[in-house]
Design a protein around this motif. Sequence first.
Motif, PDB file in Angstrom:
ATOM      1  N   PHE A   1       8.746 -11.951 -14.748  1.00  0.00           N
ATOM      2  CA  PHE A   1       9.447 -11.057 -13.823  1.00  0.00           C
ATOM      3  C   PHE A   1       8.838  -9.660 -13.859  1.00  0.00           C
ATOM      4  O   PHE A   1       8.639  -9.022 -12.810  1.00  0.00           O
ATOM      5  N   SER A   2       8.528  -9.172 -15.041  1.00  0.00           N
ATOM      6  CA  SER A   2       7.924  -7.845 -15.176  1.00  0.00           C
ATOM      7  C   SER A   2       6.537  -7.799 -14.546  1.00  0.00           C
ATOM      8  O   SER A   2       6.171  -6.812 -13.897  1.00  0.00           O
ATOM      9  N   ALA A   3       5.763  -8.865 -14.725  1.00  0.00           N
ATOM     10  CA  ALA A   3       4.426  -8.910 -14.121  1.00  0.00           C
ATOM     11  C   ALA A   3       4.505  -8.906 -12.601  1.00  0.00           C
ATOM     12  O   ALA A   3       3.700  -8.252 -11.928  1.00  0.00           O
ATOM     13  N   VAL A   4       5.499  -9.606 -12.047  1.00  0.00           N
ATOM     14  CA  VAL A   4       5.674  -9.614 -10.591  1.00  0.00           C
ATOM     15  C   VAL A   4       6.029  -8.215 -10.095  1.00  0.00           C
ATOM     16  O   VAL A   4       5.517  -7.756  -9.058  1.00  0.00           O
ATOM     17  N   ILE A   5       6.908  -7.524 -10.823  1.00  0.00           N
ATOM     18  CA  ILE A   5       7.275  -6.144 -10.450  1.00  0.00           C
ATOM     19  C   ILE A   5       6.032  -5.260 -10.417  1.00  0.00           C
ATOM     20  O   ILE A   5       5.795  -4.516  -9.456  1.00  0.00           O
ATOM     21  N   PHE A   6       5.230  -5.339 -11.473  1.00  0.00           N
ATOM     22  CA  PHE A   6       4.031  -4.504 -11.544  1.00  0.00           C
ATOM     23  C   PHE A   6       3.071  -4.800 -10.395  1.00  0.00           C
ATOM     24  O   PHE A   6       2.576  -3.878  -9.731  1.00  0.00           O
ATOM     25  N   LEU A   7       2.803  -6.073 -10.147  1.00  0.00           N
ATOM     26  CA  LEU A   7       1.850  -6.437  -9.106  1.00  0.00           C
ATOM     27  C   LEU A   7       2.353  -6.029  -7.721  1.00  0.00           C
ATOM     28  O   LEU A   7       1.580  -5.537  -6.891  1.00  0.00           O
ATOM     29  N   LEU A   8       3.639  -6.220  -7.459  1.00  0.00           N
ATOM     30  CA  LEU A   8       4.202  -5.831  -6.166  1.00  0.00           C
ATOM     31  C   LEU A   8       4.072  -4.331  -5.939  1.00  0.00           C
ATOM     32  O   LEU A   8       3.656  -3.880  -4.869  1.00  0.00           O
ATOM     33  N   VAL A   9       4.439  -3.544  -6.951  1.00  0.00           N
ATOM     34  CA  VAL A   9       4.370  -2.088  -6.799  1.00  0.00           C
ATOM     35  C   VAL A   9       2.928  -1.636  -6.645  1.00  0.00           C
ATOM     36  O   VAL A   9       2.619  -0.752  -5.826  1.00  0.00           O
ATOM     37  N   LEU A  10       2.008  -2.241  -7.390  1.00  0.00           N
ATOM     38  CA  LEU A  10       0.590  -1.882  -7.259  1.00  0.00           C
ATOM     39  C   LEU A  10       0.071  -2.179  -5.854  1.00  0.00           C
ATOM     40  O   LEU A  10      -0.595  -1.333  -5.231  1.00  0.00           O
ATOM     41  N   VAL A  11       0.377  -3.361  -5.336  1.00  0.00           N
ATOM     42  CA  VAL A  11      -0.075  -3.725  -3.987  1.00  0.00           C
ATOM     43  C   VAL A  11       0.547  -2.797  -2.949  1.00  0.00           C
ATOM     44  O   VAL A  11      -0.125  -2.349  -2.005  1.00  0.00           O
ATOM     45  N   VAL A  12       1.835  -2.483  -3.122  1.00  0.00           N
ATOM     46  CA  VAL A  12       2.528  -1.602  -2.177  1.00  0.00           C
ATOM     47  C   VAL A  12       1.907  -0.212  -2.176  1.00  0.00           C
ATOM     48  O   VAL A  12       1.674   0.386  -1.117  1.00  0.00           O
ATOM     49  N   LEU A  13       1.626   0.327  -3.354  1.00  0.00           N
ATOM     50  CA  LEU A  13       1.035   1.662  -3.437  1.00  0.00           C
ATOM     51  C   LEU A  13      -0.340   1.696  -2.773  1.00  0.00           C
ATOM     52  O   LEU A  13      -0.658   2.633  -2.027  1.00  0.00           O
ATOM     53  N   LEU A  14      -1.157   0.689  -3.053  1.00  0.00           N
ATOM     54  CA  LEU A  14      -2.489   0.644  -2.444  1.00  0.00           C
ATOM     55  C   LEU A  14      -2.403   0.482  -0.929  1.00  0.00           C
ATOM     56  O   LEU A  14      -3.175   1.097  -0.178  1.00  0.00           O
ATOM     57  N   PHE A  15      -1.448  -0.334  -0.466  1.00  0.00           N
ATOM     58  CA  PHE A  15      -1.286  -0.513   0.979  1.00  0.00           C
ATOM     59  C   PHE A  15      -0.848   0.794   1.648  1.00  0.00           C
ATOM     60  O   PHE A  15      -1.378   1.170   2.694  1.00  0.00           O
ATOM     61  N   PHE A  16       0.123   1.475   1.034  1.00  0.00           N
ATOM     62  CA  PHE A  16       0.609   2.726   1.620  1.00  0.00           C
ATOM     63  C   PHE A  16      -0.502   3.770   1.679  1.00  0.00           C
ATOM     64  O   PHE A  16      -0.639   4.489   2.679  1.00  0.00           O
ATOM     65  N   TYR A  17      -1.295   3.857   0.625  1.00  0.00           N
ATOM     66  CA  TYR A  17      -2.369   4.838   0.617  1.00  0.00           C
ATOM     67  C   TYR A  17      -3.434   4.494   1.663  1.00  0.00           C
ATOM     68  O   TYR A  17      -3.908   5.366   2.397  1.00  0.00           O
ATOM     69  N   GLY A  18      -3.801   3.214   1.742  1.00  0.00           N
ATOM     70  CA  GLY A  18      -4.794   2.816   2.737  1.00  0.00           C
ATOM     71  C   GLY A  18      -4.305   3.011   4.162  1.00  0.00           C
ATOM     72  O   GLY A  18      -5.047   3.503   5.026  1.00  0.00           O
ATOM     73  N   SER A  19      -3.047   2.660   4.422  1.00  0.00           N
ATOM     74  CA  SER A  19      -2.502   2.826   5.766  1.00  0.00           C
ATOM     75  C   SER A  19      -2.403   4.295   6.145  1.00  0.00           C
ATOM     76  O   SER A  19      -2.719   4.676   7.283  1.00  0.00           O
ATOM     77  N   THR A  20      -1.975   5.136   5.194  1.00  0.00           N
ATOM     78  CA  THR A  20      -1.891   6.575   5.475  1.00  0.00           C
ATOM     79  C   THR A  20      -3.277   7.159   5.735  1.00  0.00           C
ATOM     80  O   THR A  20      -3.449   8.015   6.611  1.00  0.00           O
ATOM     81  N   SER A  21      -4.275   6.703   5.002  1.00  0.00           N
ATOM     82  CA  SER A  21      -5.639   7.190   5.223  1.00  0.00           C
ATOM     83  C   SER A  21      -6.147   6.806   6.598  1.00  0.00           C
ATOM     84  O   SER A  21      -6.810   7.613   7.282  1.00  0.00           O
ATOM     85  N   ARG A  22      -5.844   5.581   7.034  1.00  0.00           N
ATOM     86  CA  ARG A  22      -6.272   5.162   8.372  1.00  0.00           C
ATOM     87  C   ARG A  22      -5.567   5.975   9.458  1.00  0.00           C
ATOM     88  O   ARG A  22      -6.189   6.380  10.447  1.00  0.00           O
ATOM     89  N   ARG A  23      -4.276   6.224   9.274  1.00  0.00           N
ATOM     90  CA  ARG A  23      -3.549   7.036  10.254  1.00  0.00           C
ATOM     91  C   ARG A  23      -4.098   8.469  10.292  1.00  0.00           C
ATOM     92  O   ARG A  23      -4.190   9.090  11.359  1.00  0.00           O
ATOM     93  N   LEU A  24      -4.443   8.992   9.127  1.00  0.00           N
ATOM     94  CA  LEU A  24      -4.998  10.339   9.080  1.00  0.00           C
ATOM     95  C   LEU A  24      -6.345  10.397   9.795  1.00  0.00           C
ATOM     96  O   LEU A  24      -6.623  11.345  10.550  1.00  0.00           O
ATOM     97  N   ALA A  25      -7.191   9.398   9.565  1.00  0.00           N
ATOM     98  CA  ALA A  25      -8.494   9.379  10.237  1.00  0.00           C
ATOM     99  C   ALA A  25      -8.331   9.312  11.752  1.00  0.00           C
ATOM    100  O   ALA A  25      -9.026  10.008  12.504  1.00  0.00           O
TER     101      ALA A  25
END
Length: 369
Positions: free
Chosen positions: A220-244
């Motif tokens: 359960f803890s590993a799933v939490i970590f992986l989900l949050v990591l993927v979410v953070l990377l997605f948010f950063y990538g999406s924000t960068s694309r919108r900024l560009a």
Amino acid sequence: MTRLCCEGSAIMSVPVGVTKFFNQSSNQTSSTSPLPSCGNFPAAWTRHIFTVVYSLVFLTGLLLNGLTLKVFLLGARSSRCVTVYLKNLAAADFLLSLCLPFRIAKHAAASQPLLRTYCSFGAPAFYLNMYASILFMGYIAANRYMKIVHPLGTHFLQSVKAAYVISAVTWLVLLAMTGAYVILSLVTQEAPPLLSAGMASCNDLQSGQLKRLYKVVHAFSAVIFLLVLVVLLFFYGSTSRRLAAAQRRRTASSSKLVKSRRNILVLVSVFCVCFVPYHLVRLPYAVLKPPGCSARVAFFYLKEATVAVSVFNICLDPLIYFLFCNAFREQLSRRRFLGSGRLAVKDEQMSGGQTFRKTSNCPSGSYLT
């Protein structure tokens, strides 16, 4: 001296010392866990290093997060949902700081009673607050991204009520899993047979039932970590694309996107620096259970080092509060202003009022609510 040993029709002459060694080894392996004792580890000098490191992080984290909670509770009102998540993150970091003395005592004394106390109470509370910090960092990033997608704040997830509900559910789920682990640990606790002086892992104290629950909690803890990591990377990538795209169109929203991307980058950086190394080591350590002495010792030191790095998160999170919360910055500014005002009063009493008249020209309305 030698002793005659018969095997089938063969007669062998075996030294007595070797016979005693194999008898002792067979008795120990029959009554202990299959993992080897691996001698006396961790070494004393490594325990001293971990004790000093955790002590410094404990003092720094307690001071920073105690001050942060004081600023939040006294001044920063929860009128925005990101403020609710920031307060909960500060609370998780403060509680994590309070758990560090258990870990400090474990490394400083290296006694079995302290290890039992740490494994039954200190470690569950420690990891409870660690994963609470991970989840609230994910919530903060999600809230910032929702502000980009829904800038008017009309979505239900952007409401303060939703933030309170999500925070309460998060704490209840984590407390339920931790409480189940603690209760099962106390109920099924067994007297560990022939514990070696070098035993330093909670795995050696776990019963069979507790090990099965531990695997569930760890998954359960590993799933939490992986989900949050993927979410953070997605948010950063999406924000960068919108900024560009906004910069190509030269729209007025590009400055806000720059700030949002910077804030999410800070979150991603703190998250990756503190939590990624720990999980890269912890997953194989918990799943593979290396049987060999050299592998077990190496994984143990790697795990302890990465845990120390993950704890450093409580010293870096105040940077997140400062960047994400305007009310937090205003409270710090107000405290500096009030501190300078108190100094001005003292100077006025000593110099006849000149300094007081100078500082009284400042518009106090910009500091006070």
